[in-house]
Design a protein around this motif. Sequence first.
Motif, PDB file in Angstrom:
ATOM      1  N   LEU A 102       0.827  -1.209   0.000  1.00  0.00           N
ATOM      2  CA  LEU A 102       0.000   0.000   0.000  1.00  0.00           C
ATOM      3  C   LEU A 102       0.862   1.259   0.000  1.00  0.00           C
ATOM      4  CD1 LEU A 102      -2.759  -1.067   2.574  1.00  0.00           C
ATOM      5  CD2 LEU A 102      -3.071  -0.710   0.119  1.00  0.00           C
ATOM      6  N   ALA A 103       1.997   1.203   0.708  1.00  0.00           N
ATOM      7  CA  ALA A 103       2.863   2.388   0.820  1.00  0.00           C
ATOM      8  C   ALA A 103       3.559   2.723  -0.484  1.00  0.00           C
ATOM      9  CB  ALA A 103       3.898   2.186   1.929  1.00  0.00           C
ATOM     10  N   THR A 104       3.616   1.774  -1.433  1.00  0.00           N
ATOM     11  CA  THR A 104       4.228   2.102  -2.717  1.00  0.00           C
ATOM     12  C   THR A 104       3.410   3.136  -3.485  1.00  0.00           C
ATOM     13  OG1 THR A 104       3.110   0.236  -3.815  1.00  0.00           O
ATOM     14  CG2 THR A 104       5.328  -0.165  -2.955  1.00  0.00           C
ATOM     15  N   PHE A 105       2.149   3.371  -3.059  1.00  0.00           N
ATOM     16  CA  PHE A 105       1.344   4.412  -3.696  1.00  0.00           C
ATOM     17  C   PHE A 105       1.859   5.811  -3.332  1.00  0.00           C
ATOM     18  CE2 PHE A 105      -1.560   0.834  -4.018  1.00  0.00           C
ATOM     19  CZ  PHE A 105      -2.038   0.994  -5.310  1.00  0.00           C
ATOM     20  N   PHE A 106       2.876   5.856  -2.462  1.00  0.00           N
ATOM     21  CA  PHE A 106       3.578   7.125  -2.232  1.00  0.00           C
ATOM     22  C   PHE A 106       4.173   7.613  -3.544  1.00  0.00           C
ATOM     23  CE2 PHE A 106       7.310   9.654  -1.161  1.00  0.00           C
ATOM     24  CZ  PHE A 106       6.807  10.521  -0.207  1.00  0.00           C
ATOM     25  N   GLY A 107       4.560   6.646  -4.378  1.00  0.00           N
ATOM     26  CA  GLY A 107       5.013   6.973  -5.724  1.00  0.00           C
ATOM     27  C   GLY A 107       3.835   6.913  -6.683  1.00  0.00           C
ATOM     28  N   ASN A 108       3.499   8.029  -7.283  1.00  0.00           N
ATOM     29  CA  ASN A 108       2.379   8.108  -8.210  1.00  0.00           C
ATOM     30  C   ASN A 108       2.715   9.163  -9.264  1.00  0.00           C
ATOM     31  OD1 ASN A 108       1.240  10.818  -7.229  1.00  0.00           O
ATOM     32  ND2 ASN A 108       1.231   9.607  -5.330  1.00  0.00           N
ATOM     33  N   PRO A 109       1.878   9.328 -10.283  1.00  0.00           N
ATOM     34  CA  PRO A 109       2.198  10.296 -11.340  1.00  0.00           C
ATOM     35  C   PRO A 109       2.447  11.720 -10.850  1.00  0.00           C
ATOM     36  CG  PRO A 109       0.448   8.851 -12.082  1.00  0.00           C
ATOM     37  CD  PRO A 109       0.685   8.516 -10.636  1.00  0.00           C
ATOM     38  N   LEU A 110       1.977  12.046  -9.641  1.00  0.00           N
ATOM     39  CA  LEU A 110       2.199  13.393  -9.102  1.00  0.00           C
ATOM     40  C   LEU A 110       3.543  13.521  -8.387  1.00  0.00           C
ATOM     41  CD1 LEU A 110      -1.338  14.218  -7.619  1.00  0.00           C
ATOM     42  CD2 LEU A 110      -0.412  14.806  -9.875  1.00  0.00           C
ATOM     43  N   THR A 111       4.107  12.387  -7.947  1.00  0.00           N
ATOM     44  CA  THR A 111       5.341  12.449  -7.155  1.00  0.00           C
ATOM     45  C   THR A 111       6.555  11.845  -7.852  1.00  0.00           C
ATOM     46  OG1 THR A 111       4.825  10.328  -6.063  1.00  0.00           O
ATOM     47  CG2 THR A 111       4.039  12.345  -4.993  1.00  0.00           C
ATOM     48  N   TYR A 112       6.338  11.069  -8.917  1.00  0.00           N
ATOM     49  CA  TYR A 112       7.479  10.403  -9.548  1.00  0.00           C
ATOM     50  C   TYR A 112       8.483  11.384 -10.136  1.00  0.00           C
ATOM     51  CZ  TYR A 112       6.100   5.527  -9.127  1.00  0.00           C
ATOM     52  OH  TYR A 112       5.817   4.279  -8.648  1.00  0.00           O
ATOM     53  N   LEU A 113       8.003  12.490 -10.698  1.00  0.00           N
ATOM     54  CA  LEU A 113       8.936  13.462 -11.273  1.00  0.00           C
ATOM     55  C   LEU A 113       9.832  14.091 -10.209  1.00  0.00           C
ATOM     56  CD1 LEU A 113      10.048  14.960 -13.668  1.00  0.00           C
ATOM     57  CD2 LEU A 113       8.216  16.647 -13.428  1.00  0.00           C
ATOM     58  N   PRO A 114       9.274  14.643  -9.100  1.00  0.00           N
ATOM     59  CA  PRO A 114      10.173  15.183  -8.072  1.00  0.00           C
ATOM     60  C   PRO A 114      11.053  14.115  -7.429  1.00  0.00           C
ATOM     61  CG  PRO A 114       7.870  15.251  -7.344  1.00  0.00           C
ATOM     62  CD  PRO A 114       7.857  14.946  -8.801  1.00  0.00           C
ATOM     63  N   ILE A 115      10.531  12.894  -7.245  1.00  0.00           N
ATOM     64  CA  ILE A 115      11.359  11.818  -6.697  1.00  0.00           C
ATOM     65  C   ILE A 115      12.527  11.531  -7.636  1.00  0.00           C
ATOM     66  CG2 ILE A 115      11.427   9.319  -6.282  1.00  0.00           C
ATOM     67  CD1 ILE A 115       8.637   9.532  -5.093  1.00  0.00           C
ATOM     68  N   GLY A 116      12.244  11.447  -8.927  1.00  0.00           N
ATOM     69  CA  GLY A 116      13.292  11.185  -9.902  1.00  0.00           C
ATOM     70  C   GLY A 116      14.321  12.302  -9.971  1.00  0.00           C
ATOM     71  N   MET A 117      13.855  13.550  -9.913  1.00  0.00           N
ATOM     72  CA  MET A 117      14.771  14.689  -9.975  1.00  0.00           C
ATOM     73  C   MET A 117      15.697  14.718  -8.768  1.00  0.00           C
ATOM     74  SD  MET A 117      12.249  17.672 -11.461  1.00  0.00           S
ATOM     75  CE  MET A 117      13.543  18.920 -11.362  1.00  0.00           C
ATOM     76  N   VAL A 118      15.119  14.508  -7.581  1.00  0.00           N
ATOM     77  CA  VAL A 118      15.934  14.505  -6.362  1.00  0.00           C
ATOM     78  C   VAL A 118      16.928  13.353  -6.377  1.00  0.00           C
ATOM     79  CG1 VAL A 118      15.856  14.155  -3.860  1.00  0.00           C
ATOM     80  CG2 VAL A 118      14.225  15.705  -4.940  1.00  0.00           C
ATOM     81  N   SER A 119      16.462  12.174  -6.787  1.00  0.00           N
ATOM     82  CA  SER A 119      17.333  10.994  -6.813  1.00  0.00           C
ATOM     83  C   SER A 119      18.472  11.169  -7.819  1.00  0.00           C
ATOM     84  CB  SER A 119      16.513   9.746  -7.156  1.00  0.00           C
ATOM     85  OG  SER A 119      15.527   9.492  -6.181  1.00  0.00           O
ATOM     86  N   LEU A 120      18.149  11.665  -9.004  1.00  0.00           N
ATOM     87  CA  LEU A 120      19.182  11.873 -10.017  1.00  0.00           C
ATOM     88  C   LEU A 120      20.201  12.924  -9.589  1.00  0.00           C
ATOM     89  CD1 LEU A 120      17.533  11.778 -13.565  1.00  0.00           C
ATOM     90  CD2 LEU A 120      19.414  10.379 -12.709  1.00  0.00           C
ATOM     91  N   GLN A 121      19.714  14.042  -9.065  1.00  0.00           N
ATOM     92  CA  GLN A 121      20.620  15.107  -8.651  1.00  0.00           C
ATOM     93  C   GLN A 121      21.527  14.638  -7.519  1.00  0.00           C
ATOM     94  OE1 GLN A 121      20.760  17.814 -10.385  1.00  0.00           O
ATOM     95  NE2 GLN A 121      22.400  18.742  -9.201  1.00  0.00           N
TER      96      GLN A 121
END
Length: 217
Positions: free
Chosen positions: A85-104
């Motif tokens: 259920l907690a994997t829904f923390f990642g969704n189309p609204l949060t994947y972009l900022p998560i990806g940007m932070v992780s990549l940077q």
Amino acid sequence: MVFKRRDRQPIWKRMLRALWPKGGWGRAARYVQHRLHRLPDPPERIARGIFAGVFTTFTPFYGLHFVIAGLLALVLRGNVLAALLATFFGNPLTYLPIGMVSLQTGYWLLGVDRDPETHHGLARAFSQAGHDLWENIAALFTRAEADWTGLSIFYQEVFYPYLVGGILPGIITALVCYYLSVPLIRAYQNRRRGILKAKFAALKAKKKQADGGSAAD
């Protein structure tokens, strides 16, 4: 068929539902929160599952988040359903900022200099990598020639920095969710336990009163 939808939705509508579920992501988040609170395990075990699920959303293994979250929850002795259920923390609204932070973060840890503007092509990069992977796998069964050049560049410039960079923000975010979840889940379980106890006491008193009335007759 009896259970087949009569009003079959067009593809664009189903894609829209995946990006924005009925009722919005706020309603979806409340549903997940409600399900997490009602899990029967101790708060700490549920919170460890939440930790596993949230941390997994910071990994670049898209399509495998459920599997990874479940396995990580087992390792941490957390609730597997809570992890899923907690994997829904990642969704189309949060994947972009998560990806940007992780990549940077990955570029910083690896000492790589990259233009932040390239992050906006993150979804396109993963999509292209998936397409290349599928074509190379298909080439094994046809006369086509496999070309791994694009996937090699993707791994070096996107996947590996994402993988390394997602660890630190993933742990920090998962820890915050863990420590916020424990008292909230405990309070909810105590309140629910109190409500059930009060209902049981009321039913017991009502039954006793009914038995007393029957004996008097």
